[in-house]
Design an enzyme around this catalytic site. Structure first.
Site, PDB file in Angstrom:
ATOM      1  N   GLY A  35       0.846  -1.308  -0.046  1.00 48.33           N
ATOM      2  CA  GLY A  35      -0.030  -0.026  -0.049  1.00 48.33           C
ATOM      3  C   GLY A  35       0.917   1.233  -0.022  1.00 48.33           C
ATOM      4  N   LYS A  56      -1.181   8.784  18.610  1.00 46.36           N
ATOM      5  CA  LYS A  56      -1.682   8.692  17.023  1.00 46.36           C
ATOM      6  C   LYS A  56      -3.093   8.337  16.908  1.00 46.36           C
ATOM      7  CE  LYS A  56      -0.914   8.237  12.479  1.00 46.36           C
ATOM      8  NZ  LYS A  56      -0.741   7.306  11.562  1.00 46.36           N
ATOM      9  N   ASN A  84      -5.962   9.996  14.708  1.00 41.09           N
ATOM     10  CA  ASN A  84      -6.828   9.390  13.745  1.00 41.09           C
ATOM     11  C   ASN A  84      -8.295   9.412  14.125  1.00 41.09           C
ATOM     12  OD1 ASN A  84      -3.864   7.398  13.295  1.00 41.09           O
ATOM     13  ND2 ASN A  84      -4.978   8.675  11.815  1.00 41.09           N
TER      14      ASN A  84
END
Ligand code: PAF
Length: 316
Positions: free
Chosen positions: A9, A191, A195
């Site tokens: 990805g 994090k 998110n």
């Protein structure tokens, strides 16, 4: 040194391109045979922040055909959280007992995968705020400078020299600093908190990250962050609410033009990472009896949108 990158990805392609510019033997393990063939034919193109395109040739192999591969010294696992279970057997097969394994996922869930590899002493979590976007199977665009932290997980005082040297060697080829981190669990939650606000809100509103600062969302961002911090604190991870909100605004500013990965997934008719982001917070909240109404609401809305868009993409 032999390095495998499992999952091609955006982050996988970015790292494959970078590492193959050094003297490492890099193999990219792809989910599909089609992507493998394209990488073999065209190599990997990486569009840097200054617009320059770096082209490199790398070895590739489809995940389903890895039985013949000899073990690797370092393995980067860059698949999404929900794909981790599918690659656990491959990791066992392609590694030696002292292979250094780095998990690069967004959200939470890699702790459980690492648990399954408990006999291995050398597992690490990498947390990155770098932005990247996969333009095609062989073309990645580096969209945003950020920071990367790598820490032993579960926590160990000592790093293995192999990875320490590796981090030193790769430092000059990345603009963003790579730091070794003793409190990687805290970084994972920091994090996650970012998110858990940016990804669902940009997905529901279908706006780039920067737009979150220009509409009246202060209150919702605040409520979501308070809930995240309460859950984190309950499980012993110290997260300060005002610092976290500040960080979220900073990321919105730094990545203002970016479409969040969740919005990109929904637009592409793909499964999102909502389960390992807001879903993971809800799970911990349930276990520790912390109310998280705002996360539950966003979770339900993103799930509905995911189903709706998948249906639309399939009927086009
Ligand atoms: O998932 C993403 O898109 C990124 O982690 C972030 C930091 C929200 C920037 O777009």
């Amino acid at each position: 040194m032999r390095i495998a990158i499992v999952g091609a990805g955006s982050i996988g392609l970015l790292w494959a391109s970078r590492l193959s510019r050094l003297s490492y033997e890099v193999t990219v393990l792809t989910h599909t045979i089609e992507q493998h063939k394209r990488i073999v034919q065209a190599g990997i193109s990486c569009e840097e922040l200054d617009g320059q395109v770096n082209h490199t040739n790398v070895t590739s192999c489809p995940i389903e055909e890895t039985s013949e591969l000899s073990p690797f010294d370092i393995i980067f696992i860059t698949v999404k959280q929900y794909q981790l279970q599918n690659v656990m057997e491959l990791i066992q097969r392609c590694s030696l007992p002292f292979t250094q394994i780095l998990f690069w996922q967004n959200g939470l869930g890699q702790e459980k995968a690492i648990d399954e590899l408990q006999h291995r002493p050398d597992t690490y979590v990498a947390i990155t705020t770098e932005g990247a976007y996969r333009k095609s199977d062989t073309h990645v665009v580096h969209t945003g400078q950020g920071e990367t932290w790598i820490g032993t997980f579960p926590h160990q005082e000592q790093w293995k020299p192999l990875l320490q040297d590796f981090v030193k060697t790769i430092q000059p080829i990345v603009i963003s600093p790579i730091r070794t981190e003793n409190m990687i669990l805290k970084r994972m939650w920091e994090k996650l908190a970012v998110n858990a606000v940016i990804n669902p809100l940009t997905t529901i509103l279908e706006v780039p990250n920067g737009e979150l600062l220009s509409v009246e969302l202060e209150n919702i961002m605040e409520k979501l962050t308070v809930e995240t911090c309460q859950v984190a604190n309950r499980i012993g991870v110290e997260l300060d609410h005002s610092r976290t909100i500040k960080k979220i605004r900073e990321v919105c500013n730094l990545t203002s033009q970016n479409l969040s990965s969740m919005l990109q997934d929904v637009q592409g008719g793909k499964q999102t990472e909502i389960d390992s982001i807001n879903g993971a917070i809800i799970q911990y909240a349930k276990e520790h009896k912390v109310p998280v109404y705002w996360h539950e609401m966003l979770y339900t809305l993103v799930k509905a949108k995911e189903v709706h868009n998948k249906r639309n993409t399939n009927t086009l």
